[in-house]
Design a protein around this motif. Structure first.
Motif, short mmCIF file in Angstrom:
data_model
loop_
_atom_site.label_atom_id
_atom_site.label_comp_id
_atom_site.label_asym_id
_atom_site.label_seq_id
_atom_site.Cartn_x
_atom_site.Cartn_y
_atom_site.Cartn_z
N TYR A 1 0.83 -1.21 0.00
CA TYR A 1 0.00 0.00 0.00
C TYR A 1 0.87 1.25 0.00
N GLU B 1 0.74 4.25 -2.69
CA GLU B 1 0.35 5.58 -2.22
C GLU B 1 1.41 6.64 -2.53
N THR C 1 -5.37 11.62 5.14
CA THR C 1 -5.61 10.19 5.28
C THR C 1 -6.98 9.77 4.75
N THR D 1 -6.63 7.27 1.67
CA THR D 1 -6.18 5.92 1.99
C THR D 1 -7.20 5.18 2.86
N HIS E 1 -1.15 4.39 6.37
CA HIS E 1 -1.12 5.57 5.49
C HIS E 1 0.31 5.97 5.18
#
Length: 595
Positions: free
Chosen positions: A336, A340, A493, A496, A522
């Motif tokens: 992730y 991101e 945030t 996410t 995050h």
């Protein structure tokens, strides 16, 4: 359906059979289900009340938003702004605006941008000193931190287009709560005390926050007579009062007295805008979300698509992890973070107000572009943040609610003051707080805002420009039906949190409540190699991530997701255990015509 309702339907059917008048079916009421996920009990009660009175999802949204301006003053607002994503298959609109939104009529999806605007007196360098350095807190606290508010205009425009109940009816619950008071929660009391301490030394001009909200105690009944009078004026005169009338004059008088920027010309010129929502195809779903000036819709579609494109690579890494004894959570968290980083690099470079810059939305969410972006994703080490460039071509406080009515219309709404209680300025005589959204601009390109997010020239300050946002009110459709309504507060945030909640439901097969309560992680490109998490991660996962080279930070707050999920059997509604929200699924009797 209970026995009484079943008996009533059988008796009605027998009556029709004996009389032969099939048209009598138009008077029969059938029980259908509605669902709400709201940030507090007062807004939940009012949303349910409006839906059971025959209102649609938009009616419930308007009433709830005004209630939150009373009972949730840290984020619910009159002096802020936000975004609303709608799905309206059962609302007939005889005179739809001829704008970009008309392109989405086939899907019955719409997006309303009621984000704040920079005042006419704003300038790109207004928060910089003589040495071209950012003046601390000037864009966050006090009279020069506010953009032109959009909430009242946004609620007025959505009401005029889609609502079924009278405007005055929808404002009455908020008026009564402002007049008669409501019980202060521990969350509101704690946040007001924190904010009072936080702003104490951050404004050269005295602020009046403490005299309105500084002494709140748990269990206290908070009455707001000034706010009640303002709501009565808005109920009687609509948006005209807030932008041209007595409330507008109160606002400008106080702000101008303390060198604020907003003028009567700014207020008179404000309009909410209907925009084309971002729509992405993913695993058979249509993901409908917020377009610029929000970064949320683009970012969420990018994350979902890249994850799917790289699923084989992820599966191989998970298999290797199981063989070596590594936690799968460690691999997923790292994966992730890799996704991101790329999304936040694009955010900083490409995204801003589409009325001022050309945002290549279709390119940014295209399969080809995202395959190229995903080529550099590493599963066994950390990509260098400094080497991740854009592709070629909010303590955060916001609030969100999700509503589906018994006819299948849906509203996903996120609105905010930015920081808890905004700029700390209350409009005297009117009783509402002003936003501090000017901090969401790039006060200086390359310098992070209060959420640590770096912006670029695309989001530089300009008069009447709307600042970039992460707010991501989202609706998922499948086969012409709403499958999910989701959103959250949480500053940077937000993106996410919404992404992980969607994945939790669709791919991890979690229930709605499990999906919103699950731990979230995050990463936003910078600070370098920092992963934030909430509420916690297993010790083994923390150790493994640190060995990989990550630094970890437990965020005290990472969203307050409000989620509705349409399962094969029934609706599920969930409010995040990180907040004080309420989620309900309930019956609504609706008139139905039968042949």
């Amino acid at each position: 359906m209970n026995l009484f309702k079943l008996q009533r339907l059988i008796m009605t059917a027998l009556l029709l059979a004996s009389t032969g008048f099939s048209s009598v079916w138009a008077n029969v009421h059938y029980a259908h289900y509605a669902a709400v996920a709201m940030p507090d009990k007062y807004s939940a009660q009012v949303a349910k009340q409006i839906l059971q009175q025959g209102g649609n999802a938009v009616d419930a949204a308007v009433a709830s938003a005004f209630v939150l301006a009373v009972t949730y003053p840290e984020a619910g607002n009159l002096g802020g702004g936000g975004f609303m994503t709608l799905y309206t298959p059962k609302i007939v609109v005889p005179n739809s605006p001829t704008d970009k939104d008309a392109e989405n009529n086939a899907l019955n999806v719409h997006f309303l941008d009621y984000r704040e605007q920079a005042p006419l007196a704003a300038s790109q360098d207004m928060y910089l000193d003589d040495n071209n350095q950012v003046i601390p807190y000037k864009s966050l606290v006090g009279y020069q931190a506010s953009g032109v508010p959009g909430t009242v205009m946004g609620l007025w425009q959505v009401h005029q287009r889609f609502a079924s109940l009278a405007w005055q009816t929808l404002l009455q619950p908020a008026i009564e709560l402002a007049q008669n008071g409501f019980e202060v929660s521990s969350q509101l009391a704690d946040r007001s005390q924190w904010f009072k301490r936080w702003i104490a030394d951050k404004s050269s001009t005295p602020l009046n926050f403490e005299s309105y909200f500084g002494g709140l105690k748990v269990g206290q009944v908070l009455k707001q007579p000034e706010l009640a009078k303002t709501l009565k004026r808005i109920a009687k005169q609509g948006a005209e009062d807030f932008y041209l009338g007595e409330t507008a004059k109160m606002m400008v008088k106080q702000l101008q007295k303390h060198d604020g920027l907003i003028t009567l010309q700014d207020l008179a010129g404000y309009q909410a805008k209907w925009r084309k929502p971002v729509v992405g195809e993913w695993l058979g779903y249509q993901v409908v979300s917020a377009p610029p000036p929000s970064s949320g819709g683009i970012a969420i579609v990018q994350l979902l698509k890249m994850k799917q494109q790289l699923v084989d690579k992820l599966d191989k890494a998970l298999l290797q992890a199981r063989k070596s004894g590594l936690s799968e959570t460690t691999i997923k968290t790292h994966f992730y973070a890799e996704l991101e980083k790329r999304v936040y690099a694009d955010r900083a470079h490409f995204l801003g107000d589409p009325d001022f810059i050309d945002v290549p939305v279709d390119k940014l969410i295209s399969d080809e572009y995202l395959r190229e972006r995903g080529q550099g994703v590493l599963l066994d080490e950390i990509s260098e943040s400094e080497l991740i460039k854009p592709g070629k071509i909010e303590l955060p406080e916001t609030t969100h609610f999700s509503i589906v009515d018994a006819q299948g219309n849906a509203v996903s709404n996120t609105y905010t003051l930015n920081m808890p209680f905004g700029s700390g300025v209350v409009i005297e005589g009117a009783g509402f707080l002003m936003n501090d959204e000017m901090d969401d601009f790039s006060t200086k390109p390359g310098v992070a805002n209060v959420f640590g997010v770096v912006g670029g020239q695309a989001n530089a300050i300009a008069p009447r420009k709307r600042m970039l946002s992460s707010m991501s009110p989202t609706i998922l459709l499948k086969d012409g039906q709403v499958q999910m309504v989701v959103g959250t507060p949480g500053g940077s945030t937000i993106i996410t949190s919404v992404f992980q909640t969607i994945v939790n439901v669709v791919e991890e097969r979690m229930s709605a409540q499990q999906a919103v309560d699950a731990p979230r992680v995050h990463h936003q490109l910078l600070p370098k190699d920092l992963i934030a998490y909430n509420p916690d991660l297993p010790d083994q996962v923390k150790q493994e991530l640190e060995l990989m080279g990550y630094s970890l930070k437990k965020n005290n707050y990472m969203g307050d997701v409000q989620l509705l999920v349409n399962t094969d059997k029934a609706w599920q509604a969930a409010s995040d255990n990180r907040g004080e929200g309420v989620a309900w699924v309930f019956e609504v009797d609706t008139p139905t015509s039968r042949p």
